[in-house]
Design an enzyme around this catalytic site. Sequence first.
Site, mmCIF file in Angstrom:
data_model
loop_
_atom_site.group_PDB
_atom_site.id
_atom_site.type_symbol
_atom_site.label_atom_id
_atom_site.label_comp_id
_atom_site.label_asym_id
_atom_site.label_seq_id
_atom_site.Cartn_x
_atom_site.Cartn_y
_atom_site.Cartn_z
ATOM 1 N N PRO A 126 0.765 -1.232 0.000
ATOM 2 C CA PRO A 126 0.000 0.000 0.000
ATOM 3 C C PRO A 126 0.805 1.296 0.000
ATOM 4 O O PRO A 126 1.436 1.649 0.980
ATOM 5 C CB PRO A 126 -0.790 -0.103 1.310
ATOM 6 N N GLU A 127 0.749 2.041 -1.086
ATOM 7 C CA GLU A 127 0.944 3.477 -1.016
ATOM 8 C C GLU A 127 -0.419 4.057 -1.402
ATOM 9 O O GLU A 127 -1.388 3.301 -1.523
ATOM 10 C CB GLU A 127 2.095 3.931 -1.933
ATOM 11 N N LYS A 179 -3.282 7.598 2.626
ATOM 12 C CA LYS A 179 -3.273 6.146 2.857
ATOM 13 C C LYS A 179 -4.403 5.713 3.779
ATOM 14 O O LYS A 179 -4.433 4.554 4.211
ATOM 15 C CB LYS A 179 -1.921 5.725 3.435
ATOM 16 N N ASN A 188 7.659 5.162 0.207
ATOM 17 C CA ASN A 188 9.089 5.078 -0.050
ATOM 18 C C ASN A 188 9.441 4.894 -1.529
ATOM 19 O O ASN A 188 10.452 5.410 -1.998
ATOM 20 C CB ASN A 188 9.679 3.923 0.773
ATOM 21 N N ARG A 212 14.081 4.943 7.586
ATOM 22 C CA ARG A 212 13.579 4.347 6.332
ATOM 23 C C ARG A 212 14.726 4.274 5.342
ATOM 24 O O ARG A 212 15.573 5.161 5.299
ATOM 25 C CB ARG A 212 12.452 5.191 5.733
#
Length: 266
Positions: free
Chosen positions: A2-3, A51, A160, A250
């Site tokens: 999921p983005e 999201k 990301n 991240r």
Amino acid sequence: MPEGHTVHRLARRHTKLLRGKTVGVSSPQGRFADAALVDGQVFRGAEAWGKHLFHAYDNGLFVHVHLGIYGEFHEREPGFVPRDTTRMRLTTDVLTIDLIGPTACEVVDADGKAEVVARVGPDPLRRDADPEMAWERLRRRKGPIGPALLDQKLFAGVGNVFRAEALFVHGIHPETPIPEITREQFDALWSTLTRMLHVGVKEGRIMTVDETEFGLTRRHLNRDNGRYVYRQEACLRCGTPVRRWDMSGRWSYACETCQPRKISEH
DNA sequence: ATACCATGAACAG
DNA sequence: TGTTCCTGGTATC
């Protein structure tokens, strides 16, 4: 995985499948006891903000879902035996939808929904998105541009993969200090993120590479060769080994040839 | 059987 | 800044 594009696709899909239908809502796993608050209600529609996904029901309540890294919806055949990790199950006469592994799955009222929406900023996938708000918030932020692109108050729905690829497209190093980011670069990033997110909604997967750059057709782009730097060994454009390093917890990816730290003085 | 990893984000301090 | 939670696929022992 999921983005924002995934969540918008789900909103569209769930609205199509469930709008106007009476829906059974349960929690086979037992960790979503509030399912009872909307069980048996008529489904009014689904909506995505970045999201975050909301299912609206006739009694004025909403189910708020955030998939986190692991969350997934699965459409199942009626009668499918749920896994013991199934947080929420939606059922109609002809349809079963299971939700696994979300970070959030909760019932909220209109005020609760507004609180969640207030926590996220402009979502490039929404018509009502205001990039000026993102620009103003960016101006006030300190630190490098990389983590700012993952800040949901600035770019709701960006994750990301889109971050790494959009910065690459515009030759911006993730460690570039925010004050050095020009308005033109911001506009270009916003525009590119918007385009990439829309392609993601349409195609059902993240596609960031301009295939014509390599004389390829779309079907030649797959998970392994279809990204410029994200999880690549070498830059798709120039072959320089991709640098991967931790930025605020991240992974960040960059080609330091195509994304030099400093713009050369012409 | 166990370890590790992943497109996320809240929370403590 | 570090810790924790969520799940499942793949790698490793």
